[in-house]
Design a protein around this motif. Structure first.
Motif, PDB file in Angstrom:
ATOM      1  N   ALA A 110       0.833  -1.203   0.000  1.00 49.86           N
ATOM      2  CA  ALA A 110       0.000   0.000   0.000  1.00 49.86           C
ATOM      3  C   ALA A 110       0.872   1.260   0.000  1.00 49.86           C
ATOM      4  CB  ALA A 110      -0.928  -0.006   1.215  1.00 49.86           C
ATOM      5  N   VAL A 111       1.939   1.254   0.788  1.00 51.94           N
ATOM      6  CA  VAL A 111       2.831   2.415   0.829  1.00 51.94           C
ATOM      7  C   VAL A 111       3.517   2.600  -0.521  1.00 51.94           C
ATOM      8  CG1 VAL A 111       4.955   3.315   1.846  1.00 51.94           C
ATOM      9  CG2 VAL A 111       3.172   2.349   3.310  1.00 51.94           C
ATOM     10  N   GLN A 112       3.946   1.511  -1.145  1.00 50.30           N
ATOM     11  CA  GLN A 112       4.607   1.615  -2.446  1.00 50.30           C
ATOM     12  C   GLN A 112       3.674   2.210  -3.494  1.00 50.30           C
ATOM     13  OE1 GLN A 112       5.686  -2.003  -4.767  1.00 50.30           O
ATOM     14  NE2 GLN A 112       7.749  -1.127  -4.707  1.00 50.30           N
ATOM     15  N   VAL A 113       2.431   1.749  -3.510  1.00 52.16           N
ATOM     16  CA  VAL A 113       1.447   2.301  -4.448  1.00 52.16           C
ATOM     17  C   VAL A 113       1.246   3.797  -4.200  1.00 52.16           C
ATOM     18  CG1 VAL A 113      -0.985   2.284  -5.116  1.00 52.16           C
ATOM     19  CG2 VAL A 113       0.255   0.124  -4.851  1.00 52.16           C
ATOM     20  N   ALA A 114       1.144   4.182  -2.928  1.00 55.23           N
ATOM     21  CA  ALA A 114       0.934   5.597  -2.591  1.00 55.23           C
ATOM     22  C   ALA A 114       2.127   6.443  -3.041  1.00 55.23           C
ATOM     23  CB  ALA A 114       0.713   5.739  -1.084  1.00 55.23           C
ATOM     24  N   VAL A 115       3.335   5.962  -2.747  1.00 56.19           N
ATOM     25  CA  VAL A 115       4.541   6.704  -3.126  1.00 56.19           C
ATOM     26  C   VAL A 115       4.611   6.868  -4.641  1.00 56.19           C
ATOM     27  CG1 VAL A 115       7.062   6.529  -3.256  1.00 56.19           C
ATOM     28  CG2 VAL A 115       5.890   6.126  -1.079  1.00 56.19           C
ATOM     29  N   GLN A 116       4.378   5.802  -5.366  1.00 54.47           N
ATOM     30  CA  GLN A 116       4.466   5.856  -6.825  1.00 54.47           C
ATOM     31  C   GLN A 116       3.370   6.729  -7.422  1.00 54.47           C
ATOM     32  OE1 GLN A 116       4.424   1.707  -7.919  1.00 54.47           O
ATOM     33  NE2 GLN A 116       6.617   1.442  -7.534  1.00 54.47           N
ATOM     34  N   GLN A 117       2.177   6.665  -6.856  1.00 50.92           N
ATOM     35  CA  GLN A 117       1.077   7.472  -7.386  1.00 50.92           C
ATOM     36  C   GLN A 117       1.327   8.958  -7.156  1.00 50.92           C
ATOM     37  OE1 GLN A 117      -1.596   6.391  -9.317  1.00 50.92           O
ATOM     38  NE2 GLN A 117      -1.560   8.618  -9.623  1.00 50.92           N
ATOM     39  N   VAL A 118       1.820   9.297  -5.968  1.00 44.07           N
ATOM     40  CA  VAL A 118       2.137  10.701  -5.693  1.00 44.07           C
ATOM     41  C   VAL A 118       3.250  11.185  -6.621  1.00 44.07           C
ATOM     42  CG1 VAL A 118       3.097  12.275  -3.973  1.00 44.07           C
ATOM     43  CG2 VAL A 118       1.335  10.639  -3.312  1.00 44.07           C
ATOM     44  N   PHE A 119       4.231  10.321  -6.877  1.00 47.02           N
ATOM     45  CA  PHE A 119       5.291  10.685  -7.826  1.00 47.02           C
ATOM     46  C   PHE A 119       4.701  10.963  -9.204  1.00 47.02           C
ATOM     47  CE2 PHE A 119       8.219   9.552 -11.206  1.00 47.02           C
ATOM     48  CZ  PHE A 119       9.344  10.281 -10.874  1.00 47.02           C
ATOM     49  N   MET A 120       3.771  10.134  -9.648  1.00 50.82           N
ATOM     50  CA  MET A 120       3.148  10.346 -10.963  1.00 50.82           C
ATOM     51  C   MET A 120       2.383  11.659 -10.991  1.00 50.82           C
ATOM     52  SD  MET A 120       4.171   7.918 -12.853  1.00 50.82           S
ATOM     53  CE  MET A 120       3.176   8.411 -14.269  1.00 50.82           C
ATOM     54  N   ASP A 121       1.709  12.005  -9.900  1.00 48.39           N
ATOM     55  CA  ASP A 121       1.015  13.296  -9.843  1.00 48.39           C
ATOM     56  C   ASP A 121       2.012  14.448 -10.022  1.00 48.39           C
ATOM     57  OD1 ASP A 121      -1.317  11.900  -9.379  1.00 48.39           O
ATOM     58  OD2 ASP A 121      -1.283  12.211  -7.203  1.00 48.39           O
TER      59      ASP A 121
END
Length: 535
Positions: free
Chosen positions: A463-474
């Motif tokens: 879950a943390v990895q998905v959040a980190v990657q999604q915020v990076f994409m934003d």
């Protein structure tokens, strides 16, 4: 004899292009090493930006000085001095024990790169006197510049796959030795017939003004655009540059003939190159992190995936020069700006799941095509506006636009990404119940966030990895929107400001815009067996 001299001239172009490759690769060879440096030296996002920008900041700030010294003391002499110094500082960089030493060493590399880069273009414009051959040579030089920036991550990735991060600096030693051998073998020395008085005041003012302005713009996103420090930095830099312009207008032998910027085509071409390299450097800084943090590629795999950029750039650069000769640089460079803008726009529809061959490679191909269409034709526009004795300082203007544009690309696009990432990851991870220490660690960089996720168990780590990657994409999307807008605006501006620069119109246009600037042409001599005008 003519054939021998012709062959020697093209061999010299090859040697000069290799020297150019040496210093331009260092702009981006460290990019794929950034995650490793973040881990080994404890660097945060700001530190990583400075590892990249310390080189380009000093490089840009001293290019005018490097070109002027070449005009005064001989371009080959400055070229050789720069390469030897570049090799020496590379040893210091490879021996760095902390982030401060590495940043200082990168700045030192920029000092000597500023001697090498303008000398290469100045010598090319001296030994190629035929207009068609010069255009071809300049096109090759411009292509090497773009290709070098794009293949830096590939070379860096290969080195990191087999050696430690220090290898990205040790590699400069054998490359530097080879460059010295080639230059001594085939590149003629140059010296002006009349050596002007050294413009020490101009040198100091140009270094201080450009250095302070670039430094302030790099730091502004971190300290705040409305902070007193930022405002005073910009004002002080503009005051220094205003004094620089005033003094250059009043003295007989300025370091830079600022009257050149009264030529609409010269000024616009310089601006176009700056925008193109703003986009290029910024994109490579972003995409290498995307490949490693989001797609999970290693350094070599990430570097190889930037290779299509170099291939397209190399393939289309001669095409761009041929089209420029046929249709004029205005049409070609305007198309180039919109191709770059289109490439960035494709990135806007990317996501964590986007495939490399389905989307990313096509966006890179469009950007590379755009860079090829801008770089060569606009470089030719710039050099056509110069007198022979202005070759060094004039080529330094051309080079400065590249480095300042690239420096700001990393600073601005990187900071837009950073602002979105730090705010977004802090909010999402705090809401997820992570300890404050883990959240603070994840804020340091996207790679730090991925490492935090890797240390967490099972579903929580995922879950943390998905959040980190999604915020990076934003953050990536926010940064890329800026690149879309800037490159598209440049295309519109070039369409308006480069009027009259079609095929066969350059001479007349120069008479209107810059005829008074060109003055009486003065020859230069070539030391050795290849005299100027017959090489």
């Amino acid at each position: 004899m003519r054939t021998e001299r012709t062959h020697t001239r093209w061999w010299a172009l090859g040697a000069l292009s290799f020297a150019e490759l040496l210093v331009m690769i260092d702009n981006t060879i460290v990019n794929v090493a950034l995650p490793t440096l973040a881990r080994d030296l404890g660097a945060g996002i700001s530190g990583l930006q400075w590892i990249v920008d310390a080189y380009t900041l000093v490089f840009a700030g001293l290019l005018l000085t490097g070109g002027y010294l070449g005009d005064r003391f001989g371009h080959r002499r400055m070229l050789l001095t720069g390469i030897v110094g570049f090799m020496g500082v590379s040893v210091l960089a490879a021996s760095s024990q902390d982030i401060g030493q590495l940043i200082a060493s990168r700045a030192g590399l920029g000092v000597f790169a500023a001697l090498v880069f303008p000398a290469t273009l100045a010598i090319i414009t001296t030994i190629f006197v035929d207009a068609r051959e010069r255009a071809m040579a300049v096109g090759i030089w411009a292509a090497v510049s773009g290709v070098a920036v794009a293949i830096g991550p590939v070379l860096g990735g290969w080195l990191l796959e087999h050696f430690s991060w220090t290898s990205v600096f040790w590699v400069n030693i054998p490359f530097g030795v080879l460059a010295l051998v080639l230059i001594l073998a085939v590149v003629p020395g140059t010296r002006p017939l009349a050596v002007p008085r050294f413009d020490a005041v101009g040198v100091v003012l140009s270094v201080a003004g450009l250095g302070l302005l670039t430094f302030t713009l790099i730091e502004a996103p971190h300290v705040g655009w409305t902070e007193v420090r930022t405002i005073l930095g910009v004002v002080a830099a503009l005051v220094i540059l205003s004094v620089f312009v005033t003094t250059q207008l009043r003295i007989a032998h300025p370091i830079l003939d600022v009257r050149l910027f009264a030529n609409r085509r010269f000024a616009t071409a310089a601006g176009m190159i700056s925008v193109a390299f703003f986009a290029l450097f910024g994109f490579i800084f972003l995409i290498t992190q995307f490949f490693q943090a989001v797609k999970g590629y290693g350094p070599l795999a990430a570097g190889i995936r930037t290779l299509p950029f170099a291939i397209v750039m190399a393939a289309l650069s001669p095409v761009a020069m041929a089209l420029s000769h046929r249709f004029g640089p205005r049409v070609v460079s305007v198309i180039g700006a919109f191709l770059m803008s289109g490439g960035f726009a494709l990135v806007e529809i990317s996501s964590r799941a986007s495939g490399y061959w389905e989307l990313i490679v096509w966006s890179m191909a469009l950007m590379a095509a755009g860079l090829a269409f801008i770089s060569g034709p606009c470089t030719q526009l710039i050099m056509d506006a110069l007198r022979p004795e202005q070759a060094g300082a004039g080529s330094a203007v051309n080079d400065t636009t590249r480095e300042i544009g690239g420096t700001l690309g990393v600073a601005v696009l990187g900071s837009i990404l950073t602002s979105a990432y730090v705010a977004g990851v802090g909010e999402r991870l705090s809401d997820g119940g992570l300890p404050a220490e883990a959240v603070d660690a994840a804020k340091q960089s996207v790679m730090a966030g991925v490492e935090v996720a890797d240390r967490l168990p099972g579903a929580m780590g995922d879950a943390v990895q998905v959040a980190v990657q999604q915020v990076f994409m934003d953050g990536l999307h926010n940064a890329v929107w800026a690149a879309v807008a800037i490159t598209a605006t440049a295309g519109v501006a070039a369409a308006v400001l480069l009027r009259g620069s079609g095929p066969g119109s350059q001479a007349a246009a120069d008479e209107v815009d810059g005829g008074a600037l060109r003055g009486e042409r003065k020859g230069s001599e070539i030391e050795g067996e290849i005299p100027a005008g017959t090489a």
